[in-house]
Design an enzyme around this catalytic site. Structure first.
Site, PDB file in Angstrom:
ATOM      1  N   SER A 140      -1.668   5.530  -0.718  1.00 31.77           N
ATOM      2  CA  SER A 140      -2.639   4.921  -1.645  1.00 31.77           C
ATOM      3  C   SER A 140      -3.999   5.559  -1.420  1.00 31.77           C
ATOM      4  O   SER A 140      -4.289   6.037  -0.309  1.00 31.77           O
ATOM      5  CB  SER A 140      -2.731   3.421  -1.353  1.00 31.77           C
ATOM      6  OG  SER A 140      -3.803   2.840  -2.065  1.00 31.77           O
ATOM      7  N   TYR A 154      -3.913  -4.012   4.320  1.00 33.74           N
ATOM      8  CA  TYR A 154      -3.104  -3.053   3.529  1.00 33.74           C
ATOM      9  C   TYR A 154      -3.719  -1.671   3.649  1.00 33.74           C
ATOM     10  O   TYR A 154      -3.030  -0.681   3.910  1.00 33.74           O
ATOM     11  CB  TYR A 154      -3.063  -3.517   2.074  1.00 33.74           C
ATOM     12  CG  TYR A 154      -2.530  -2.484   1.092  1.00 33.74           C
ATOM     13  CD1 TYR A 154      -1.160  -2.248   0.972  1.00 33.74           C
ATOM     14  CD2 TYR A 154      -3.401  -1.763   0.259  1.00 33.74           C
ATOM     15  CE1 TYR A 154      -0.677  -1.305   0.065  1.00 33.74           C
ATOM     16  CE2 TYR A 154      -2.928  -0.833  -0.644  1.00 33.74           C
ATOM     17  CZ  TYR A 154      -1.562  -0.609  -0.743  1.00 33.74           C
ATOM     18  OH  TYR A 154      -1.097   0.324  -1.645  1.00 33.74           O
TER      19      TYR A 154
END
Ligand SMILES: NC(=O)c1ccc[n+]([C@@H]2O[C@H](COP(=O)([O-])OP(=O)(O)OC[C@H]3O[C@@H](n4cnc5c(N)ncnc54)[C@H](OP(=O)(O)O)[C@@H]3O)[C@@H](O)[C@H]2O)c1
Length: 263
Positions: A140, A154
């Protein structure tokens, strides 16, 4: 004309929805043999029906090492070999750092980091025996820049994931140069990711979100023309470089903090 994807066996974790489902479909439509992995059997079957005549589904929880090994064994039993393994499973969190519990952090590491480590370690002996193979991990932008405090653990997990995959790439460059390791870094993508996040506070508005199909096509292109590090949006790498080369990171971060206040 025969597609360059023809008959390639590609394991895709997290293929019952979102980016993984779009990838399975893109690969299947181009003649590949996608192996679709997720926990929900019914959703997998629906995606498989759109993923070409050779799609295989394997139900597994990739946070369990033995279940990941079962995925490898099931794919090998069906096709005899595996060309590429895409670690795509991931899960977000909606909690700032000040409120994180031990369980929150453990959950983020389990689903975002350990799942991919299990995948890489499960497939390595097979790739080593063949002298080739490709491990692609979907990371990501938040694994490169920590610009979303609500995604805290995360973002931290994806940073750890990137480090593990870069170290794996360097390890294999010496021991097994035929095995390629890539990381793909999407920005915001239009999937159910936000509502599936741990402690999700509800669906988010996704202005400027990329489609799962667009990201899937970039992952397919990465399989066809391997690169180590892939950003799915123009300008994304520049943003990363700008943050790490800023004379004062806090100043670079303030741009995002202010943008959030406005939003
Ligand atoms: N969407 C975004 O904005 C965005 C941005 C950057 C990066 N990413 C990354 O892109 C990847 C895919 O995200 P997405 O947006 O497609 O998410 P998603 O729509 O929530 O889909 C997640 C997929 O993973 C599967 N999954 C979740 N936990 C699993 C487990 N323990 N074992 C097996 N399968 C599991 C889910 O299926 P089951 O529920 O059936 O198991 C589903 O197929 C993730 O790594 C995510 O971090 C997403």
């Amino acid at each position: 004309m025969m597609s360059a994807m023809q008959d390639r066996v590609v394991v895709v974790t997290g293929a019952s929805a979102g980016i993984g489902a779009a990838l399975a479909e893109v690969l299947g439509q181009q003649g590949a043999r996608p192996v679709l992995v997720a926990r929900r059997a019914d959703a997998l079957v629906h995606v498989a029906a759109r993923s070409g005549p050779h799609a295989l589904t394997v139900v597994a929880d990739v946070t369990q090492r033995h279940e990941v090994e079962h995925v490898r064994d099931a794919a090998l039993a069906r096709y005899g070999h595996i060309d590429a393994w895409v670690n795509n499973v991931g899960r977000g969190i909606d909690k700032p750092v000040s409120e994180l519990t031990d369980d929150d952090l453990d959950d983020m590491m389990r689903v975002n980091v350990k799942s991919a480590l299990y995948g890489a370690q499960a497939i390595l002996p097979h790739f080593r025996a063949r002298g080739r193979g490709h491990i692609v991990t979907v990371s990501s932008m938040l694994g490169r820049v920590p610009f979303a405090p609500i995604r805290s653990a995360y973002s931290a997990a994806k940073h750890a994931l990137n480090a593990l995959m870069a170290n794996l790439r360097m390890e294999l460059a010496v021991s097994d140069p035929g095995i390629i390791v890539s990381c793909v870094h999407p920005g915001i993508v239009d999937t159910a990711f936000a509502s599936n996040s741990l402690h999700a506070t509800g669906a988010m508005d996704l202005p400027d979100a990329q489609s799962a199909q667009q990201v899937a096509e970039i992952i397919r292109d990465t399989l066809l023309q391997p690169r180590a590090d892939v950003y799915t949006r123009p300008g994304a790498q520049k943003m990363v470089v700008a943050y790490f080369s800023a004379p004062d990171m806090a100043v670079a971060e303030r741009v995002f903090v202010n943008a959030r206040r406005r939003g």
